[in-house]
Design a protein around this motif. Structure first.
Motif, mmCIF file in Angstrom:
data_model
loop_
_atom_site.group_PDB
_atom_site.id
_atom_site.type_symbol
_atom_site.label_atom_id
_atom_site.label_comp_id
_atom_site.label_asym_id
_atom_site.label_seq_id
_atom_site.Cartn_x
_atom_site.Cartn_y
_atom_site.Cartn_z
ATOM 1 N N PRO A 30 0.830 -1.198 0.000
ATOM 2 C CA PRO A 30 0.000 0.000 0.000
ATOM 3 C C PRO A 30 0.873 1.259 0.000
ATOM 4 C CG PRO A 30 -0.444 -1.388 1.937
ATOM 5 C CD PRO A 30 0.793 -1.896 1.295
ATOM 6 N N ALA A 32 0.573 5.236 1.177
ATOM 7 C CA ALA A 32 -0.260 6.228 1.882
ATOM 8 C C ALA A 32 0.316 7.608 1.568
ATOM 9 C CB ALA A 32 -0.302 5.910 3.365
ATOM 10 N N GLY A 33 1.102 8.185 2.486
ATOM 11 C CA GLY A 33 1.703 9.500 2.205
ATOM 12 C C GLY A 33 2.989 9.411 1.389
ATOM 13 N N GLY A 34 3.562 8.224 1.312
ATOM 14 C CA GLY A 34 4.769 8.006 0.506
ATOM 15 C C GLY A 34 6.052 8.520 1.153
ATOM 16 N N GLN A 35 5.983 9.040 2.374
ATOM 17 C CA GLN A 35 7.160 9.682 2.975
ATOM 18 C C GLN A 35 8.220 8.681 3.423
ATOM 19 O OE1 GLN A 35 7.337 13.231 2.920
ATOM 20 N NE2 GLN A 35 5.782 12.502 1.512
ATOM 21 N N SER A 36 7.817 7.448 3.639
ATOM 22 C CA SER A 36 8.790 6.396 3.946
ATOM 23 C C SER A 36 8.904 5.427 2.777
ATOM 24 C CB SER A 36 8.378 5.632 5.212
ATOM 25 O OG SER A 36 8.354 6.518 6.303
ATOM 26 N N LEU A 37 7.778 5.123 2.128
ATOM 27 C CA LEU A 37 7.814 4.115 1.058
ATOM 28 C C LEU A 37 8.609 4.604 -0.154
ATOM 29 C CD1 LEU A 37 7.027 1.368 -0.008
ATOM 30 C CD2 LEU A 37 4.854 2.317 -0.783
ATOM 31 N N TRP A 78 -0.569 13.751 9.767
ATOM 32 C CA TRP A 78 -0.061 14.457 10.969
ATOM 33 C C TRP A 78 -0.698 15.837 11.046
ATOM 34 C CZ3 TRP A 78 1.525 10.512 13.180
ATOM 35 C CH2 TRP A 78 2.392 9.597 12.611
ATOM 36 N N ALA A 102 8.617 14.931 12.438
ATOM 37 C CA ALA A 102 9.094 15.461 11.149
ATOM 38 C C ALA A 102 8.923 16.975 11.002
ATOM 39 C CB ALA A 102 8.407 14.714 10.029
ATOM 40 N N GLY A 110 2.392 12.639 5.443
ATOM 41 C CA GLY A 110 2.569 11.419 6.257
ATOM 42 C C GLY A 110 1.302 11.089 7.032
ATOM 43 N N THR A 111 1.012 9.785 7.145
ATOM 44 C CA THR A 111 -0.244 9.350 7.761
ATOM 45 C C THR A 111 -0.015 8.457 8.985
ATOM 46 O OG1 THR A 111 -0.351 7.323 6.447
ATOM 47 C CG2 THR A 111 -1.347 9.311 5.463
ATOM 48 N N ALA A 117 2.299 1.086 10.154
ATOM 49 C CA ALA A 117 2.727 -0.063 9.338
ATOM 50 C C ALA A 117 4.236 -0.055 9.093
ATOM 51 C CB ALA A 117 1.980 -0.048 7.997
ATOM 52 N N GLU A 124 7.264 8.391 16.799
ATOM 53 C CA GLU A 124 6.503 8.788 17.989
ATOM 54 C C GLU A 124 5.181 8.027 18.139
ATOM 55 O OE1 GLU A 124 7.889 10.860 15.850
ATOM 56 O OE2 GLU A 124 9.225 12.165 16.994
ATOM 57 N N VAL A 167 -3.774 -1.504 7.600
ATOM 58 C CA VAL A 167 -4.218 -0.882 8.849
ATOM 59 C C VAL A 167 -5.398 0.009 8.468
ATOM 60 C CG1 VAL A 167 -3.609 0.767 10.664
ATOM 61 C CG2 VAL A 167 -1.898 -0.852 9.826
ATOM 62 N N GLY A 191 12.349 17.863 14.663
ATOM 63 C CA GLY A 191 11.686 17.223 13.531
ATOM 64 C C GLY A 191 12.411 15.984 13.031
ATOM 65 N N PHE A 193 14.085 12.188 13.536
ATOM 66 C CA PHE A 193 13.687 11.061 14.381
ATOM 67 C C PHE A 193 14.390 11.171 15.738
ATOM 68 C CE2 PHE A 193 12.403 8.964 10.404
ATOM 69 C CZ PHE A 193 11.217 8.397 10.823
HETATM 70 C C1 LIG Z 1 12.572 13.963 6.378
HETATM 71 C C2 LIG Z 1 11.661 13.032 7.129
HETATM 72 C C3 LIG Z 1 11.603 13.125 8.518
HETATM 73 C C4 LIG Z 1 10.757 12.288 9.239
HETATM 74 N N1 LIG Z 1 10.716 12.388 10.595
HETATM 75 C C5 LIG Z 1 9.873 11.615 11.292
HETATM 76 C C6 LIG Z 1 9.769 11.719 12.710
HETATM 77 O O1 LIG Z 1 10.425 12.542 13.355
HETATM 78 N N2 LIG Z 1 8.910 10.873 13.342
HETATM 79 C C7 LIG Z 1 8.154 9.963 12.670
HETATM 80 O O2 LIG Z 1 7.377 9.231 13.298
HETATM 81 N N3 LIG Z 1 8.226 9.845 11.343
HETATM 82 C C8 LIG Z 1 9.053 10.647 10.633
HETATM 83 N N4 LIG Z 1 9.116 10.517 9.281
HETATM 84 C C9 LIG Z 1 8.293 9.488 8.625
HETATM 85 C C10 LIG Z 1 6.919 10.044 8.319
HETATM 86 O O3 LIG Z 1 6.215 10.307 9.505
HETATM 87 C C11 LIG Z 1 6.121 9.079 7.446
HETATM 88 O O4 LIG Z 1 5.037 9.795 7.026
HETATM 89 C C12 LIG Z 1 5.603 7.812 8.072
HETATM 90 O O5 LIG Z 1 6.558 7.041 8.687
HETATM 91 C C13 LIG Z 1 4.969 6.918 6.998
HETATM 92 O O6 LIG Z 1 3.740 7.440 6.650
HETATM 93 P P1 LIG Z 1 3.305 7.562 5.156
HETATM 94 O O7 LIG Z 1 1.835 7.875 5.175
HETATM 95 O O8 LIG Z 1 4.152 8.516 4.430
HETATM 96 O O9 LIG Z 1 3.473 6.060 4.628
HETATM 97 P P2 LIG Z 1 4.118 5.493 3.302
HETATM 98 O O10 LIG Z 1 5.482 6.013 3.115
HETATM 99 O O11 LIG Z 1 3.173 5.635 2.170
HETATM 100 O O12 LIG Z 1 4.176 3.948 3.713
HETATM 101 C C14 LIG Z 1 5.080 3.490 4.688
HETATM 102 C C15 LIG Z 1 4.936 1.973 4.838
HETATM 103 O O13 LIG Z 1 3.670 1.649 5.386
HETATM 104 C C16 LIG Z 1 2.882 0.872 4.468
HETATM 105 N N5 LIG Z 1 1.522 1.400 4.606
HETATM 106 C C17 LIG Z 1 1.113 2.684 4.443
HETATM 107 N N6 LIG Z 1 -0.183 2.802 4.804
HETATM 108 C C18 LIG Z 1 -0.592 1.574 5.180
HETATM 109 C C19 LIG Z 1 -1.816 1.063 5.675
HETATM 110 N N7 LIG Z 1 -2.882 1.829 5.885
HETATM 111 N N8 LIG Z 1 -1.872 -0.248 5.959
HETATM 112 C C20 LIG Z 1 -0.802 -1.063 5.786
HETATM 113 N N9 LIG Z 1 0.384 -0.629 5.329
HETATM 114 C C21 LIG Z 1 0.482 0.671 5.036
HETATM 115 C C22 LIG Z 1 3.529 1.062 3.110
HETATM 116 O O14 LIG Z 1 3.293 -0.040 2.265
HETATM 117 C C23 LIG Z 1 4.982 1.220 3.498
HETATM 118 O O15 LIG Z 1 5.540 -0.048 3.743
HETATM 119 C C24 LIG Z 1 9.955 11.337 8.537
HETATM 120 C C25 LIG Z 1 10.010 11.247 7.139
HETATM 121 C C26 LIG Z 1 10.852 12.082 6.434
HETATM 122 C C27 LIG Z 1 10.882 11.967 4.924
#
Ligand SMILES: Cc1cc2nc3c(=O)[nH]c(=O)nc-3n(C[C@H](O)[C@H](O)[C@H](O)COP(=O)(O)OP(=O)(O)OC[C@H]3O[C@@H](n4cnc5c(N)ncnc54)[C@H](O)[C@@H]3O)c2cc1C
Length: 292
Positions: A30, A32-37, A78, A102, A110-111, A117, A124, A167, A191, A193
Motif C-alpha cells: 500500500p 499512503a503518504g509516501g514519505q517512507s515508502l 499528521w 518530522a 505522512g499518515t 505499518a 513517535e 491498517v 523534527g 527522528f
Molecule cells: C525527512 C523526514 C523526517 C521524518 N521524521 C519523522 C519523525 O520525526 N517521526 C516519525 O514518526 N516519522 C518521521 N518521518 C516518517 C513520516 O512520519 C512518514 O510519514 C511515516 O513514517 C509513513 O507514513 P506515510 O503515510 O508517508 O506512509 P508510506 O510512506 O506511504 O508507507 C510506509 C509503509 O507503510 C505501508 N503502509 C502505508 N499505509 C498503510 C496502511 N494503511 N496499511 C498497511 N500498510 C500501510 C507502506 O506499504 C509502506 O511499507 C519522517 C520522514 C521524512 C521523509
C-alpha cells in the motif's frame, strides 16, 4: 534516484484495496503518504510488483472522539491531527507527541496508518500507541481483526500485519480529564527522528501515583513500556525521590548498541533523562489541560 518499475492501482474502496493486495501475495504494497515508502523504493529496500495507492479511501480519514476513546483512520495525516482542536482536549499526549513528528512538508502527507505499518523504532506514534495501550485494526481478505499495540510492533520495520492486510484504524482508550502526562524527546534537530523519547502518564490520587504508564522510543528494536519504572512509581509518593529513582531505573533498563547517530552509553543516559523530564512535566501539569 529513479524508482524501480511497478504496476500501480488506485482503488476507490477499502474492499478493492484489500482484494488487490491479496491477489499479489506478498508482492504488493500500500502507498499512503509516501514519505517512507518512496525513499525505500528509491534505495531498493522495497521492490513490490504492485503499488496500491490508498489516497481515494476517504473512509479511512475519520477522527472520531467518543466517551470510550479516540479513533483515527489510517489515512489521517499528521497535519490533520495538529489542526484538530477537539483532539487536543480528547487526547493531549497523542497530540503532544505528534508535534515532534518530522517537518511541515512531511506532516502534510505522512499518515497514521503509514507510520504504524512502517514501524520505525524511533517513531513517535507507535510509542504512544504502546504506552497508551491502543488497539490497531487490520483489514484483510478474511475480515478485520483488532491487535493490541503491544503485540503489533515486532522489531525494526516489522509488524504483525499479514501481506494482504491494511491498517484501517487505531483506537486509543478514553483519556480521563485530570490525567497528567508528559512527552520528552531528544533529536539532533527539531523534527528529526528521536535519539530517545519518553512518554509518561498517570492519575494522581492524593499525593500518590496511580495507573502509571511509561513508554520509551528510539532505544530498542521496537517501542516499549518501561514496566520496571511503572512498578516503582505505582502507589508511591509524588515527589523528587520518585523522580530520581525513575530516572535511574529507566537508564538501567536498556543496553542500546552504538550506531551512527549515538553511542549506546549516550542513549542509555538519555532515556533516563527523558523519563525524568517527562515525569517532571506530568507532575507540574496538574490541571489536565491541553499541551500548548
Ligand atoms: C525527512 C523526514 C523526517 C521524518 N521524521 C519523522 C519523525 O520525526 N517521526 C516519525 O514518526 N516519522 C518521521 N518521518 C516518517 C513520516 O512520519 C512518514 O510519514 C511515516 O513514517 C509513513 O507514513 P506515510 O503515510 O508517508 O506512509 P508510506 O510512506 O506511504 O508507507 C510506509 C509503509 O507503510 C505501508 N503502509 C502505508 N499505509 C498503510 C496502511 N494503511 N496499511 C498497511 N500498510 C500501510 C507502506 O506499504 C509502506 O511499507 C519522517 C520522514 C521524512 C521523509
Amino acid at each position: 534516484m529513479k524508482l524501480p518499475s511497478f504496476d500501480y492501482a488506485c482503488p476507490a474502496t477499502v474492499a478493492e484495496a484489500v482484494a488487490l493486495l491479496a491477489s499479489h501475495g506478498g508482492d504488493a504494497k500500500p502507498l499512503a503518504g509516501g514519505q517512507s515508502l518512496v525513499p525505500m523504493l528509491a534505495f531498493r529496500l522495497a521492490s513490490p510488483a504492485l503499488i496500491v495507492d490508498l489516497r481515494k479511501l476517504d473512509e479511512l480519514r475519520h477522527i472520531r472522539i467518543a466517551e470510550d476513546g479516540v479513533a483515527l483512520g489510517a489515512m489521517v495525516r499528521w497535519r490533520d491531527i495538529l489542526e484538530h482542536s477537539p483532539l487536543r482536549r480528547a487526547h493531549p499526549l497523542l497530540v503532544m507527541a505528534v508535534e515532534h513528528v518530522a517537518h511541515y512538508q512531511v506532516r502534510n502527507r505522512g499518515t497514521v496508518g503509514g507510520s504504524i505499518a512502517h514501524a520505525d523504532p524511533a517513531a513517535e506514534l507507535p510509542g504512544i500507541a504502546v504506552t497508551c495501550e491502543a488497539k490497531i485494526v487490520a483489514l484483510g481478505k478474511s475480515g478485520s481483526r483488532v491487535i493490541d499495540a503491544a503485540d503489533f510492533f515486532r522489531g525494526p520495520l516489522m509488524t504483525a500485519l499479514k501481506p494482504d492486510e491494511i491498517v484501517s484504524e487505531i483506537r486509543f482508550p478514553a483519556w480521563p480529564r485530570q490525567r497528567r502526562f508528559g512527552f520528552r524527546e531528544f533529536a539532533r534537530r527539531r523534527g528529526d527522528f528521536a535519539l530517545a523519547a519518553a512518554a509518561v502518564l498517570f492519575d494522581a490520587s492524593g499525593e500518590k501515583f496511580r495507573n502509571v504508564r511509561v513508554g520509551a522510543v528510539g532505544v530498542a528494536d521496537a517501542p516499549l513500556r518501561l514496566v520496571a519504572v511503572e512498578r516503582l512509581l505505582e502507589d508511591s509518593e509524588i515527589g523528587e525521590a520518585a523522580i530520581a529513582k525513575a530516572e535511574k531505573t529507566a537508564a538501567a533498563a536498556f543496553d542500546p548498541a552504538d550506531d551512527i547517530h549515538a553511542s549506546g552509553a549516550y542513549r542509555k543516559t538519555l532515556i533516563g533523562v527523558m523519563v525524568e523530564r517527562a515525569l517532571r512535566d506530568a507532575i507540574h501539569r496538574a490541571d489536565g489541560s491541553g499541551c500548548r
